[in-house]
Design an enzyme around this catalytic site. Structure first.
Site, PDB file in Angstrom:
ATOM      1  CB  ILE A   5      -0.876   0.237   1.176  1.00 48.13           C
ATOM      2  CG1 ILE A   5      -1.723  -0.704   1.204  1.00 48.13           C
ATOM      3  CG2 ILE A   5      -1.774   1.379   1.348  1.00 48.13           C
ATOM      4  CD1 ILE A   5      -2.447  -1.269   2.984  1.00 48.13           C
ATOM      5  CG  ASP A  13      10.013  -0.317   3.471  1.00 43.47           C
ATOM      6  OD1 ASP A  13      10.987  -0.776   4.286  1.00 43.47           O
ATOM      7  OD2 ASP A  13       8.970   0.329   3.252  1.00 43.47           O
ATOM      8  CG  ASP A  35      13.954  -1.784  12.205  1.00 48.31           C
ATOM      9  OD1 ASP A  35      12.914  -0.601  12.958  1.00 48.31           O
ATOM     10  OD2 ASP A  35      14.481  -2.098  12.389  1.00 48.31           O
ATOM     11  CB  ILE A  36       9.469   2.225  12.389  1.00 48.59           C
ATOM     12  CG1 ILE A  36       8.998   1.170  12.642  1.00 48.59           C
ATOM     13  CG2 ILE A  36       9.538   2.723  11.332  1.00 48.59           C
ATOM     14  CD1 ILE A  36       7.780   0.937  12.456  1.00 48.59           C
ATOM     15  CB  THR A  53      -6.393  -3.498   9.598  1.00 47.71           C
ATOM     16  OG1 THR A  53      -6.811  -4.742   9.840  1.00 47.71           O
ATOM     17  CG2 THR A  53      -6.078  -4.164  11.091  1.00 47.71           C
ATOM     18  CG  ASP A  54     -11.415  -4.550   7.989  1.00 51.17           C
ATOM     19  OD1 ASP A  54     -10.387  -5.531   8.571  1.00 51.17           O
ATOM     20  OD2 ASP A  54     -12.503  -5.076   7.276  1.00 51.17           O
ATOM     21  CD  GLU A  55      -7.059  -9.066   9.919  1.00 56.90           C
ATOM     22  OE1 GLU A  55      -6.289  -9.556  10.082  1.00 56.90           O
ATOM     23  OE2 GLU A  55      -6.908  -8.633   8.484  1.00 56.90           O
ATOM     24  CE1 TYR A  61      -1.663  -6.300  10.202  1.00 57.84           C
ATOM     25  CE2 TYR A  61      -3.365  -7.603  10.357  1.00 57.84           C
ATOM     26  CZ  TYR A  61      -2.400  -6.388   9.971  1.00 57.84           C
ATOM     27  OH  TYR A  61      -3.059  -5.350   9.643  1.00 57.84           O
ATOM     28  CB  SER A  69       0.653  -6.229  17.056  1.00 54.71           C
ATOM     29  OG  SER A  69       0.151  -6.540  15.209  1.00 54.71           O
ATOM     30  CE  LYS A  70      -1.728  -1.781  12.180  1.00 55.65           C
ATOM     31  NZ  LYS A  70      -0.688  -1.598  10.915  1.00 55.65           N
ATOM     32  CG  LEU A 129      -7.716 -15.044  -1.148  1.00 55.30           C
ATOM     33  CD1 LEU A 129      -7.611 -16.806  -1.198  1.00 55.30           C
ATOM     34  CD2 LEU A 129      -9.289 -14.501  -0.889  1.00 55.30           C
ATOM     35  N   PRO A 131      -5.612 -22.786  -2.586  1.00 57.37           N
ATOM     36  CG  PRO A 131      -3.211 -22.429  -1.509  1.00 57.37           C
ATOM     37  CD  PRO A 131      -3.654 -22.342  -2.743  1.00 57.37           C
ATOM     38  CG  ASP A 171     -10.247 -22.313   8.604  1.00 57.07           C
ATOM     39  OD1 ASP A 171      -9.881 -21.730   8.078  1.00 57.07           O
ATOM     40  OD2 ASP A 171     -11.424 -22.010   9.617  1.00 57.07           O
TER      41      ASP A 171
HETATM   42  P1  NAD Z   1       3.930  -5.265   3.626  1.00 57.35           P
HETATM   43  O1  NAD Z   1       3.726  -5.897   4.655  1.00 57.35           O
HETATM   44  O2  NAD Z   1       2.652  -5.268   2.183  1.00 57.35           O
HETATM   45  O3  NAD Z   1       4.139  -3.282   3.349  1.00 57.35           O
HETATM   46  C1  NAD Z   1       5.087  -3.549   4.288  1.00 57.35           C
HETATM   47  C2  NAD Z   1       6.212  -2.389   4.859  1.00 57.35           C
HETATM   48  O4  NAD Z   1       6.679  -1.967   5.891  1.00 57.35           O
HETATM   49  C3  NAD Z   1       7.421  -3.492   3.190  1.00 57.35           C
HETATM   50  O5  NAD Z   1       8.259  -2.796   2.349  1.00 57.35           O
HETATM   51  C4  NAD Z   1       7.779  -3.525   4.904  1.00 57.35           C
HETATM   52  O6  NAD Z   1       9.598  -3.637   4.526  1.00 57.35           O
HETATM   53  C5  NAD Z   1       7.887  -2.157   5.842  1.00 57.35           C
HETATM   54  N1  NAD Z   1       9.026  -2.418   7.246  1.00 57.35           N
HETATM   55  C6  NAD Z   1       8.341  -3.249   7.540  1.00 57.35           C
HETATM   56  N2  NAD Z   1       8.813  -3.478   9.264  1.00 57.35           N
HETATM   57  C7  NAD Z   1       9.676  -2.348   9.169  1.00 57.35           C
HETATM   58  C8  NAD Z   1      10.790  -1.341  10.276  1.00 57.35           C
HETATM   59  N3  NAD Z   1      10.270  -2.464  11.695  1.00 57.35           N
HETATM   60  N4  NAD Z   1      10.714  -0.158   9.965  1.00 57.35           N
HETATM   61  C9  NAD Z   1      10.643  -0.121   8.504  1.00 57.35           C
HETATM   62  N5  NAD Z   1       9.584  -0.594   7.905  1.00 57.35           N
HETATM   63  C10 NAD Z   1       9.240  -1.740   7.918  1.00 57.35           C
HETATM   64  O7  NAD Z   1       2.056  -4.102   3.847  1.00 57.35           O
HETATM   65  P2  NAD Z   1       0.851  -3.942   3.419  1.00 57.35           P
HETATM   66  O8  NAD Z   1       0.247  -4.341   3.045  1.00 57.35           O
HETATM   67  O9  NAD Z   1       0.847  -2.356   2.903  1.00 57.35           O
HETATM   68  O10 NAD Z   1       0.139  -2.935   5.171  1.00 57.35           O
HETATM   69  C11 NAD Z   1       0.803  -1.327   5.006  1.00 57.35           C
HETATM   70  C12 NAD Z   1      -0.421  -0.968   6.376  1.00 57.35           C
HETATM   71  O11 NAD Z   1      -2.011  -0.604   5.943  1.00 57.35           O
HETATM   72  C13 NAD Z   1      -0.057  -1.950   7.749  1.00 57.35           C
HETATM   73  O12 NAD Z   1       0.263  -1.369   8.683  1.00 57.35           O
HETATM   74  C14 NAD Z   1      -1.305  -2.610   7.781  1.00 57.35           C
HETATM   75  O13 NAD Z   1      -1.797  -2.987   8.871  1.00 57.35           O
HETATM   76  C15 NAD Z   1      -2.295  -1.867   7.322  1.00 57.35           C
HETATM   77  N6  NAD Z   1      -3.461  -2.627   6.218  1.00 57.35           N
HETATM   78  C16 NAD Z   1      -3.035  -3.209   5.596  1.00 57.35           C
HETATM   79  C17 NAD Z   1      -4.041  -3.764   4.204  1.00 57.35           C
HETATM   80  C18 NAD Z   1      -4.384  -4.654   3.770  1.00 57.35           C
HETATM   81  O14 NAD Z   1      -5.477  -4.821   2.904  1.00 57.35           O
HETATM   82  N7  NAD Z   1      -3.086  -4.678   2.828  1.00 57.35           N
HETATM   83  C19 NAD Z   1      -5.754  -3.277   4.599  1.00 57.35           C
HETATM   84  C20 NAD Z   1      -5.901  -2.346   5.849  1.00 57.35           C
HETATM   85  C21 NAD Z   1      -4.147  -1.593   7.093  1.00 57.35           C
HETATM   86  O1  DAU Z   2      -9.283  -6.565   7.229  1.00 58.54           O
HETATM   87  C1  DAU Z   2      -7.750  -5.693   6.264  1.00 58.54           C
HETATM   88  C2  DAU Z   2      -7.038  -6.828   6.338  1.00 58.54           C
HETATM   89  O2  DAU Z   2      -6.284  -7.480   5.595  1.00 58.54           O
HETATM   90  C3  DAU Z   2      -4.995  -6.811   6.404  1.00 58.54           C
HETATM   91  O3  DAU Z   2      -5.198  -5.673   8.112  1.00 58.54           O
HETATM   92  C4  DAU Z   2      -4.020  -7.478   6.258  1.00 58.54           C
HETATM   93  O4  DAU Z   2      -2.538  -6.664   6.593  1.00 58.54           O
HETATM   94  C5  DAU Z   2      -4.701  -7.686   5.803  1.00 58.54           C
HETATM   95  O5  DAU Z   2      -3.314  -9.509   5.343  1.00 58.54           O
HETATM   96  C6  DAU Z   2      -5.689  -8.712   5.041  1.00 58.54           C
HETATM   97  O6  DAU Z   2      -5.973  -9.639   6.409  1.00 58.54           O
HETATM   98  P1  DAU Z   2      -6.389 -10.741   5.542  1.00 58.54           P
HETATM   99  O7  DAU Z   2      -5.790 -12.432   6.471  1.00 58.54           O
HETATM  100  O8  DAU Z   2      -8.129 -10.888   5.409  1.00 58.54           O
HETATM  101  O9  DAU Z   2      -6.223 -11.219   4.347  1.00 58.54           O
HETATM  102  P2  DAU Z   2      -5.475 -12.578   3.514  1.00 58.54           P
HETATM  103  O10 DAU Z   2      -5.253 -12.146   1.853  1.00 58.54           O
HETATM  104  O11 DAU Z   2      -4.534 -12.965   3.875  1.00 58.54           O
HETATM  105  O12 DAU Z   2      -6.542 -13.400   3.601  1.00 58.54           O
HETATM  106  C7  DAU Z   2      -7.471 -13.313   2.700  1.00 58.54           C
HETATM  107  C8  DAU Z   2      -8.817 -14.448   2.936  1.00 58.54           C
HETATM  108  O13 DAU Z   2      -8.389 -15.271   2.261  1.00 58.54           O
HETATM  109  C9  DAU Z   2      -9.501 -15.273   4.538  1.00 58.54           C
HETATM  110  O14 DAU Z   2     -10.313 -15.195   4.525  1.00 58.54           O
HETATM  111  C10 DAU Z   2      -8.200 -15.805   4.590  1.00 58.54           C
HETATM  112  C11 DAU Z   2      -8.233 -16.607   3.092  1.00 58.54           C
HETATM  113  N1  DAU Z   2      -7.051 -17.352   2.287  1.00 58.54           N
HETATM  114  C12 DAU Z   2      -5.519 -16.652   2.246  1.00 58.54           C
HETATM  115  C13 DAU Z   2      -4.722 -16.990   1.248  1.00 58.54           C
HETATM  116  C14 DAU Z   2      -3.446 -16.877   1.503  1.00 58.54           C
HETATM  117  C15 DAU Z   2      -7.488 -18.285   2.109  1.00 58.54           C
HETATM  118  O15 DAU Z   2      -8.188 -18.868   1.782  1.00 58.54           O
HETATM  119  N2  DAU Z   2      -6.298 -18.941   0.936  1.00 58.54           N
HETATM  120  C16 DAU Z   2      -4.588 -18.822   1.235  1.00 58.54           C
HETATM  121  O16 DAU Z   2      -4.074 -18.835   0.471  1.00 58.54           O
END
Ligand code: NAD
Ligand code: DAU
Length: 355
Positions: free
Chosen positions: A16, A38, A66-67, A136-138, A161, A164-165, A201, A216, A291
């Site tokens: 993102i 980063d 590193d943050i 995140t919504d989680e 996860y 921690s968020k 996913l 999977p 699961d």
């Molecule tokens: P990502 O895992 O793709 O990227 C994380 C980035 O953070 C990487 O570039 C990594 O190198 C960097 N990073 C990790 N640890 C670090 C550290 N200690 N110091 C500096 N940099 C560091 O993550 P993403 O999916 O892009 O998510 C970004 C943010 O958005 C996260 O905070 C996540 O919780 C939040 N978020 C993600 C989703 C989603 O669907 N992916 C949804 C809602 C919120």
């Molecule tokens: O809701 C926001 C969150 O969405 C973010 O905060 C997280 O950073 C992001 O990773 C994501 O979390 P999820 O656990 O929902 O995403 P993931 O893509 O890992 O999985 C999406 C759904 O698909 C979940 O129900 C698990 C399922 N899944 C996932 C993978 C990787 C599968 O069934 N098969 C798979 O191989």
């Protein structure tokens, strides 16, 4: 409308964060500089921004840091005269947090604390500054068949996860209440789009289809996620940063709920259309696997506050966004090769062999 000159983007080499930087530097409403801070974990790939860096010249800088490293964060604040932080950096994958929670606590909790504390000291008495936290919504837990998460839903995180968020969210609000740090926060649903690391996913499914590997699906495939195209997330973050009320949190969502199995079936059709592969051969790759422990059943976001107060709305239709995403993975084999060159294979083999 707030205006910033030097924005520190943490985690800007991730999914993102890199999309946000790409989007912001082409946004006519922003003429300042972006500093991408980063540490480049397995999930960070600076190549995601090679073209942007070349085009942006002095408007873009990269700091490998590193943050959790206070001195490195302080140095970046001073060197670049940072007036806004948008904090994406995190360990972000739920499955990894189940296997190894410690890094999640270190980065997501201690890293957020370090950033907040450096900002508090660096910005004492300064006007026009902002710390935006991306969450995140989680943090709200898991829903049954009905209902949606609002900004006032009590926190109920259920994985290392999300715990921690949630902890980082509380620290952000504590710094706002206790020290008056100007903060805004967003809690977003599942993002998808280009540059997403192929452990989540949608990219797992697309790439496995292209390689003829099994698809999977965890458990019964009936878990529900609310999907949002990454650019719509970024536009919402920017709207909150520039116009949102200080000390407030805003939910961001796609209003687009899909059961995992239904989504995988839709992806099968799109990948078949875009790549010329046979749709039924791709469908036959679907495999139900063990699961995820503690797997949250359903997420759904009520984002009416964001829509009402700031006029944001989703702009990318789901089918169109998925099609763009499939095409992007088809067109970018080099990026895929690069992100898979780390410990990717070991992790994927271990994760799926245990299911
Ligand atoms: P990502 O895992 O793709 O990227 C994380 C980035 O953070 C990487 O570039 C990594 O190198 C960097 N990073 C990790 N640890 C670090 C550290 N200690 N110091 C500096 N940099 C560091 O993550 P993403 O999916 O892009 O998510 C970004 C943010 O958005 C996260 O905070 C996540 O919780 C939040 N978020 C993600 C989703 C989603 O669907 N992916 C949804 C809602 C919120
Ligand atoms: O809701 C926001 C969150 O969405 C973010 O905060 C997280 O950073 C992001 O990773 C994501 O979390 P999820 O656990 O929902 O995403 P993931 O893509 O890992 O999985 C999406 C759904 O698909 C979940 O129900 C698990 C399922 N899944 C996932 C993978 C990787 C599968 O069934 N098969 C798979 O191989």
């Amino acid at each position: 409308m707030r205006n910033f000159k030097n924005i520190l983007v943490t985690g800007g080499a991730g999914f993102i964060g890199s999309n946000f930087i790409r989007w912001l530097l082409s946004n006519p409403g922003f003429s300042g500089r972006v500093v991408n801070f980063d540490v480049l974990t397995y999930a960070g790939n600076p190549e995601s921004l090679d073209d942007v860096a070349a085009a942006a010249g002095k408007r873009y800088a990269f700091v490998k840091g590193d943050i959790t490293d206070r001195a490195a964060v302080e140095k970046a604040f001073t060197e670049f005269d940072v007036d806004a932080v948008v904090h994406f950096a995190a360990e972000s994958h739920v499955d990894r947090s189940i296997h190894g929670p410690e890094t999640f606590v270190r980065t997501n909790v201690m890293g957020t604390f370090t950033l907040l504390d450096v900002a508090r000291n660096a910005w004492k008495g300064r006007e026009g500054v902002l710390f935006h936290h991306v969450s995140t919504d989680e943090v709200f837990g898991s829903l049954g068949e009905t209902g949606k998460f609002t900004e006032t839903t009590p926190y109920d995180p259920r994985s290392p996860y999300s715990a921690s968020k949630a902890s980082s969210d509380h620290l952000v609000m504590a710094y706002s209440h206790t020290y008056g740090l100007p903060v805004t926060m967003t809690n977003c649903s599942n993002n998808y789009g280009p540059f997403q690391f192929p452990e989540k996913l949608i990219p797992v499914m697309i790439l496995n289809m292209l390689e003829g590997k099994s698809l999977p699906v965890y458990g019964d495939g009936r878990n529900v996620r609310d999907w949002l195209y990454v650019e719509d997330h970024n536009a919402a973050v920017w709207a909150v940063m520039t116009k949102g009320r200080l000390g407030e949190t805003y939910n961001i969502g796609g209003e687009n709920e899909w059961e995992n199995l239904r989504l995988v079936n839709r992806l099968v059709e799109l990948v078949a259309e875009e790549s010329g592969r046979n749709v039924e051969s791709l469908r036959s790759l679907i495999a139900f696997v063990k699961d995820r422990p503690g797997h949250d059943r359903r997420y759904a976001i009520d984002c009416s506050k964001l829509k009402r107060e700031l006029g944001w709305t989703q702009s990318v239709d789901f089918d169109e966004g998925l099609r763009r995403t499939v095409r992007w993975y088809l067109d970018n084999p080099r990026w895929i090769e690069r992100v898979r060159s780390g410990e990717y294979r070991t992790w994927m083999e271990r994760n799926y062999s245990e299911r």
